[in-house]
Design an enzyme around this catalytic site. Structure first.
Site, PDB file in Angstrom:
ATOM      1  N   LYS A   1       0.865  -1.182   0.000  1.00 51.01           N
ATOM      2  CA  LYS A   1       0.000   0.000   0.000  1.00 51.01           C
ATOM      3  C   LYS A   1       0.896   1.224   0.000  1.00 51.01           C
ATOM      4  CE  LYS A   1      -4.487   0.701   0.112  1.00 51.01           C
ATOM      5  NZ  LYS A   1      -5.499  -0.217  -0.429  1.00 51.01           N
TER       6      LYS A   1
HETATM    7  P1  NAD Z   1     -13.127   7.281  -3.502  1.00 49.94           P
HETATM    8  O1  NAD Z   1     -12.155   8.350  -3.182  1.00 49.94           O
HETATM    9  O2  NAD Z   1     -13.576   7.106  -4.924  1.00 49.94           O
HETATM   10  O3  NAD Z   1     -14.477   7.453  -2.630  1.00 49.94           O
HETATM   11  C1  NAD Z   1     -14.488   7.616  -1.247  1.00 49.94           C
HETATM   12  C2  NAD Z   1     -15.837   8.218  -0.876  1.00 49.94           C
HETATM   13  O4  NAD Z   1     -15.926   8.298   0.545  1.00 49.94           O
HETATM   14  C3  NAD Z   1     -16.039   9.637  -1.409  1.00 49.94           C
HETATM   15  O5  NAD Z   1     -17.383   9.775  -1.824  1.00 49.94           O
HETATM   16  C4  NAD Z   1     -15.784  10.507  -0.176  1.00 49.94           C
HETATM   17  O6  NAD Z   1     -16.458  11.755  -0.269  1.00 49.94           O
HETATM   18  C5  NAD Z   1     -16.376   9.608   0.888  1.00 49.94           C
HETATM   19  N1  NAD Z   1     -15.940   9.922   2.237  1.00 49.94           N
HETATM   20  C6  NAD Z   1     -14.714  10.278   2.685  1.00 49.94           C
HETATM   21  N2  NAD Z   1     -14.744  10.492   4.012  1.00 49.94           N
HETATM   22  C7  NAD Z   1     -16.014  10.254   4.390  1.00 49.94           C
HETATM   23  C8  NAD Z   1     -16.680  10.298   5.645  1.00 49.94           C
HETATM   24  N3  NAD Z   1     -16.050  10.644   6.749  1.00 49.94           N
HETATM   25  N4  NAD Z   1     -18.000   9.975   5.657  1.00 49.94           N
HETATM   26  C9  NAD Z   1     -18.653   9.626   4.544  1.00 49.94           C
HETATM   27  N5  NAD Z   1     -18.076   9.576   3.348  1.00 49.94           N
HETATM   28  C10 NAD Z   1     -16.779   9.886   3.275  1.00 49.94           C
HETATM   29  O7  NAD Z   1     -12.495   5.933  -2.921  1.00 49.94           O
HETATM   30  P2  NAD Z   1     -12.868   4.436  -3.287  1.00 49.94           P
HETATM   31  O8  NAD Z   1     -11.891   3.953  -4.302  1.00 49.94           O
HETATM   32  O9  NAD Z   1     -14.333   4.322  -3.547  1.00 49.94           O
HETATM   33  O10 NAD Z   1     -12.489   3.687  -1.920  1.00 49.94           O
HETATM   34  C11 NAD Z   1     -13.408   3.598  -0.840  1.00 49.94           C
HETATM   35  C12 NAD Z   1     -12.937   2.522   0.121  1.00 49.94           C
HETATM   36  O11 NAD Z   1     -12.856   1.275  -0.566  1.00 49.94           O
HETATM   37  C13 NAD Z   1     -11.544   2.738   0.743  1.00 49.94           C
HETATM   38  O12 NAD Z   1     -11.535   2.224   2.051  1.00 49.94           O
HETATM   39  C14 NAD Z   1     -10.636   1.907  -0.139  1.00 49.94           C
HETATM   40  O13 NAD Z   1      -9.456   1.517   0.545  1.00 49.94           O
HETATM   41  C15 NAD Z   1     -11.553   0.728  -0.402  1.00 49.94           C
HETATM   42  N6  NAD Z   1     -11.204  -0.043  -1.601  1.00 49.94           N
HETATM   43  C16 NAD Z   1     -11.181   0.533  -2.829  1.00 49.94           C
HETATM   44  C17 NAD Z   1     -10.877  -0.239  -3.956  1.00 49.94           C
HETATM   45  C18 NAD Z   1     -10.924   0.329  -5.347  1.00 49.94           C
HETATM   46  O14 NAD Z   1     -10.802  -0.451  -6.300  1.00 49.94           O
HETATM   47  N7  NAD Z   1     -11.117   1.618  -5.539  1.00 49.94           N
HETATM   48  C19 NAD Z   1     -10.568  -1.601  -3.798  1.00 49.94           C
HETATM   49  C20 NAD Z   1     -10.602  -2.166  -2.515  1.00 49.94           C
HETATM   50  C21 NAD Z   1     -10.930  -1.369  -1.433  1.00 49.94           C
END
Ligand code: NAD
Length: 418
Positions: free
Chosen positions: A107
């Protein structure tokens, strides 16, 4: 190790120790499995648009190199620290092993607020970070992907910086790239679609019917939004969702396609006229069938675990539930948990497909990608469910045990070096 001191790292270690006790892993093997093989911290000076120079801090943690290159996302967020990144790298290791991918976990992150930076500043920061990482990354060493606050464009800049350094185009250096730069069809949607697929399987297990089910989604970014759209296709109604600015609620269900038009104009879910505002804390406590934390770590805690009112907790985010909350949820048999390392594994599985396609320069159709994705997810889900039932312990313990055991075996067979 002091350098990783962070609540999220302690949480990942606590989970590991529980599983290590259950698997009876000898003490001398535990530190090798737990602590990252390599951690890098870099200073990243860039020129801001106003002409000033600012130094950002970037991190990359490669958890283990025993099963192949390391693989994991790159996060841009103001609270990124080495300890948080190390915890996320450890979870990536167990996730890759659970799903049978030939990778160790990694990471990375940069402590910054991408929402307050221009595109030019983000590009300079990304290129500078990639440049600093060049001695430590490569398609057979460490392959990055998007995470919180990063996206396809970030990956395109990384690939370009690395390729210019090598003197030829190297698509396999990152995954989650735009399809036009040899990204994989279906990668952008893969994590959310995988989450929805597993929720559907969990509905089979719990006897819920999609048509009558309601969902609440915290975090309407890449993963949260694709999960909500995919659930809608199964017939599930999303009644509340949120982003960093706040939440919205409509007991009759939110029209996601109307919401999309609102977001295109306002860049937030807040202010959508067909729903009422709701605070993020309250949103997690709404009665619903499916609760999907899809934002940050440590959202379900000892303070709210007894009060959440769902049948399925689908952990789309990494580490959304603290170990103290887990203890409370253990006593709540009515809640079926799809643990994070299983729930959001669709992203790294299709990243793996993207890497394979890039290495072969031979590209698959979206149907092929989705078909292969769901096959791997089904296997991982079934193995986890069977182990959880056989051993009579939680889905989280089952998923972690399967992942950790595979890494332990590989380390034992290879010896002390990797
Ligand atoms: P992203 O940046 O596209 O979206 C994150 C969302 O969370 C945004 O809408 C943001 O406004 C919101 N957010 C941030 N802080 C917040 C809070 N305190 N309360 C409510 N909403 C809040 O990110 P993503 O890629 O969708 O990732 C989201 C989660 O999924 C993370 O934990 C990431 O590690 C995990 N994840 C992502 C992937 C991927 O392929 N993108 C894969 C595995 C895990």
């Amino acid at each position: 190790m002091e350098i990783y001191n962070h609540p999220t790292f302690h949480m990942a270690c606590e989970q590991f120790d529980l599983v290590a006790d259950y698997l009876d892993i000898p003490q001398h093997q535990r530190d090798r499995l737990k602590f990252p093989k390599r951690s890098m911290t870099v200073a990243l000076p860039i020129r801001l648009d106003d002409g000033m120079v600012k130094v950002f801090t970037g991190y990359r943690v490669q958890h283990h190199l025993t099963l192949g290159p390391t693989k994991g996302g790159l996060r841009y967020h103001p609270s990124v620290t080495l300890g948080e990144v190390a915890a996320l790298a450890m979870w990536m290791s167990w996730k890759c092993a659970l799903t049978g991918l030939p990778y160790g976990g990694a990471k990375g992150g940069i402590t910054c607020d991408p929402r307050n930076m221009s595109v030019g500043e983000l590009e300079r920061l990304t290129r500078r970070f990639t440049q600093e990482m060049i001695p430590f990354i490569g398609p057979q060493i460490d392959v990055m992907a998007p995470d919180l606050g990063t996206n396809e464009q970030t990956m395109a800049w990384m690939m370009d910086t690395y390729s210019m350094h090598m003197g030829h185009t190297v698509p396999s250096i990152v995954t989650g790239k735009p399809v036009s730069l040899h990204g994989s069809l279906g990668r952008r949607e893969s994590t959310g679609r995988g989450v929805a697929y597993l929720i559907n399987r969990a509905m089979d297990v719990t006897g819920l019917t999609a048509r009558n089910a309601t969902a609440v989604v915290q975090g309407f970014g890449n993963v949260g939004s694709v999960t909500a759209y995919s659930l809608a296709k199964y017939g599930v109604k999303t009644i509340a969702l949120s982003d960093v600015n706040g939440g919205i609620y409509n007991a009759k269900g939110i029209d996601l396609w109307e919401l999309e038009k609102h977001i295109a104009k306002e860049n937030t879910v807040v202010g959508f006229s067909e729903a009422e505002p709701i605070a993020n804390g309250t949103l997690l406590l709404l009665p619903c069938d499916i609760l999907v934390p899809a934002a940050l770590e440590r959202q379900i805690t000892k303070d709210n675990a007894a009060k959440i009112k769902c049948r399925i907790l689908a952990e789309a985010a990494n580490g959304p539930t603290t170990p103290e909350a887990d203890e409370i949820l253990k006593l709540r048999d009515e809640i079926f948990i799809i643990p994070d390392i299983l729930c959001n594994s669709g992203g790294v599985i299709v990243s793996y497909f993207e890497w394979v396609q890039d290495l072969q320069s031979f590209f698959w159709t979206e149907t092929e990608v989705m078909d292969k994705l769901f096959r791997i997810m089904e296997q991982a889900f079934t193995a986890t469910l069977q182990m959880s039932r056989k051993q009579n312990f939680s889905m989280r313990m089952a998923a972690l045990s399967l992942g950790i055991k595979r890494v332990q075996e590989a380390k034992k067979l290879r010896g002390l070096f990797p």
